[in-house]
Structure formats: C-alpha cells, structure tokens
Design a protein around this motif. Structure first.
Motif, PDB file in Angstrom:
ATOM      1  N   TYR A 120       0.843  -1.190   0.000  1.00 29.94           N
ATOM      2  CA  TYR A 120       0.000   0.000   0.000  1.00 29.94           C
ATOM      3  C   TYR A 120       0.883   1.246   0.000  1.00 29.94           C
ATOM      4  O   TYR A 120       1.897   1.285   0.691  1.00 29.94           O
ATOM      5  N   ILE A 121       0.471   2.273  -0.746  1.00 29.49           N
ATOM      6  CA  ILE A 121       1.177   3.554  -0.740  1.00 29.49           C
ATOM      7  C   ILE A 121       0.133   4.650  -0.543  1.00 29.49           C
ATOM      8  O   ILE A 121      -0.904   4.649  -1.193  1.00 29.49           O
ATOM      9  N   GLN A 136      -4.276   7.101  -2.248  1.00 30.57           N
ATOM     10  CA  GLN A 136      -3.968   5.829  -1.612  1.00 30.57           C
ATOM     11  C   GLN A 136      -4.186   4.732  -2.635  1.00 30.57           C
ATOM     12  O   GLN A 136      -5.263   4.638  -3.222  1.00 30.57           O
ATOM     13  N   VAL A 137      -3.153   3.932  -2.879  1.00 27.39           N
ATOM     14  CA  VAL A 137      -3.227   2.848  -3.858  1.00 27.39           C
ATOM     15  C   VAL A 137      -2.659   1.572  -3.245  1.00 27.39           C
ATOM     16  O   VAL A 137      -1.955   1.614  -2.234  1.00 27.39           O
ATOM     17  N   ASN A 149       3.562   1.383  -7.044  1.00 28.30           N
ATOM     18  CA  ASN A 149       4.249   2.647  -7.281  1.00 28.30           C
ATOM     19  C   ASN A 149       3.826   3.249  -8.622  1.00 28.30           C
ATOM     20  O   ASN A 149       3.656   4.465  -8.738  1.00 28.30           O
ATOM     21  N   THR A 150       3.662   2.414  -9.634  1.00 26.11           N
ATOM     22  CA  THR A 150       3.189   2.895 -10.940  1.00 26.11           C
ATOM     23  C   THR A 150       1.804   3.520 -10.811  1.00 26.11           C
ATOM     24  O   THR A 150       1.549   4.609 -11.327  1.00 26.11           O
ATOM     25  N   LYS A 151       0.913   2.833 -10.114  1.00 26.14           N
ATOM     26  CA  LYS A 151      -0.433   3.380  -9.872  1.00 26.14           C
ATOM     27  C   LYS A 151      -0.346   4.691  -9.093  1.00 26.14           C
ATOM     28  O   LYS A 151      -1.071   5.642  -9.369  1.00 26.14           O
ATOM     29  N   PHE A 152       0.549   4.719  -8.096  1.00 27.27           N
ATOM     30  CA  PHE A 152       0.721   5.904  -7.258  1.00 27.27           C
ATOM     31  C   PHE A 152       1.134   7.111  -8.101  1.00 27.27           C
ATOM     32  O   PHE A 152       0.549   8.181  -7.996  1.00 27.27           O
ATOM     33  N   PHE A 153       2.140   6.937  -8.972  1.00 26.91           N
ATOM     34  CA  PHE A 153       2.589   8.027  -9.838  1.00 26.91           C
ATOM     35  C   PHE A 153       1.447   8.520 -10.724  1.00 26.91           C
ATOM     36  O   PHE A 153       1.267   9.737 -10.897  1.00 26.91           O
ATOM     37  N   ASP A 154       0.663   7.595 -11.284  1.00 27.98           N
ATOM     38  CA  ASP A 154      -0.459   7.977 -12.152  1.00 27.98           C
ATOM     39  C   ASP A 154      -1.516   8.763 -11.380  1.00 27.98           C
ATOM     40  O   ASP A 154      -1.999   9.806 -11.849  1.00 27.98           O
ATOM     41  N   MET A 155      -1.873   8.285 -10.190  1.00 27.37           N
ATOM     42  CA  MET A 155      -2.900   8.959  -9.392  1.00 27.37           C
ATOM     43  C   MET A 155      -2.438  10.342  -8.927  1.00 27.37           C
ATOM     44  O   MET A 155      -3.215  11.292  -8.927  1.00 27.37           O
TER      45      MET A 155
END
Length: 130
Positions: free
Chosen positions: A78-79, A92-93, A102-108
């Motif tokens: 989780y990030i 929060q992803v 981390n990829t999802k985090f950067f996109d969000m």
C-alpha cells in the motif's frame, strides 16, 4: 473476581508501559536505539509504515508539506500520500507488489496534483523490499 481484576490491571499497566515507550521513541528515537546501533530493515505494517516527507531518493532532499507512506501485508503493498498540514489523504493505492503499486501511485498523483512532481515537489515512496 480478584484474579480477573488482576489480569485486567496487568494488561492495562502493560499497555501504558508500551504507550510510554512508543511515545518516547517518537520524541527521541536515538535514546532508545543507541547512537552506535546499526539500523535494521523494517518490515512496514499498517501500524508502522515506512514514511518519507522529503524529496529526492530515500528522502535526501528538502522537506515538503506532504508525507508518502508505504506498508505491506500478506495480500498487497500500500502507498499513501497525505497532506501533513490538514491530515487529508490525497492518494492511496495498493497492488500485489511495490513496483505495480508505485506505478499506480505516480499515475494517481499526476491526476490529483498535476503541477507537482514526485521526487521534486513531493516525497518519493520508500521501497520496503530494498
């Protein structure tokens, strides 16, 4: 009845000691770990995540008003990005591993805060697997 009360009192006293120790570690982390102790690899959990509020690799840059926290459990990594001043969660992803999360985090983050860049304006999440 006395025995039951004794157990409850013992649990309450243990909880108080644990709370005092945790608070003293937060206020003065070197006092409990020792100045010469080598850092150990932390297994981040929801109760004890790896957090970073500075820019740059591993938090080596300038302080920001944001905090990126990472933790794992048996299901996912989780990030979370939080605004320190307001306490609000911005992003929060979670995903199976840190790279995917981390990829999802950067996109969000790029969607929610389009003018800010991770590592420059925002803190970089710390990889718990390194």
């Amino acid at each position: 009845m006395n025995r039951s009360f004794s157990k409850i009192r013992h649990i309450q006293e243990s909880n108080l000691r644990l709370e005092k120790r945790m608070l003293s570690e937060q206020v003065n982390p070197t006092a409990t770990s020792g100045a010469t102790a080598q850092p150990t690899k932390q297994q981040p959990t929801a109760q004890n995540p790896l957090c970073n509020s500075s820019t740059g690799t591993g938090g080596t840059g300038t302080k920001t008003p944001y905090m990126a926290c990472v933790w794992k459990d048996q299901f996912a990594t989780y990030i979370k990005l939080t605004d320190i001043n307001t306490g609000s969660i911005i992003v929060q992803v979670y995903d199976q591993n840190f790279v995917k999360a981390n990829t999802k985090f950067f996109d969000m983050v790029s969607e929610k805060l389009p003018g800010k860049k991770i590592g420059v304006d925002l803190p970089m999440p710390i990889n718990p697997d390194n």
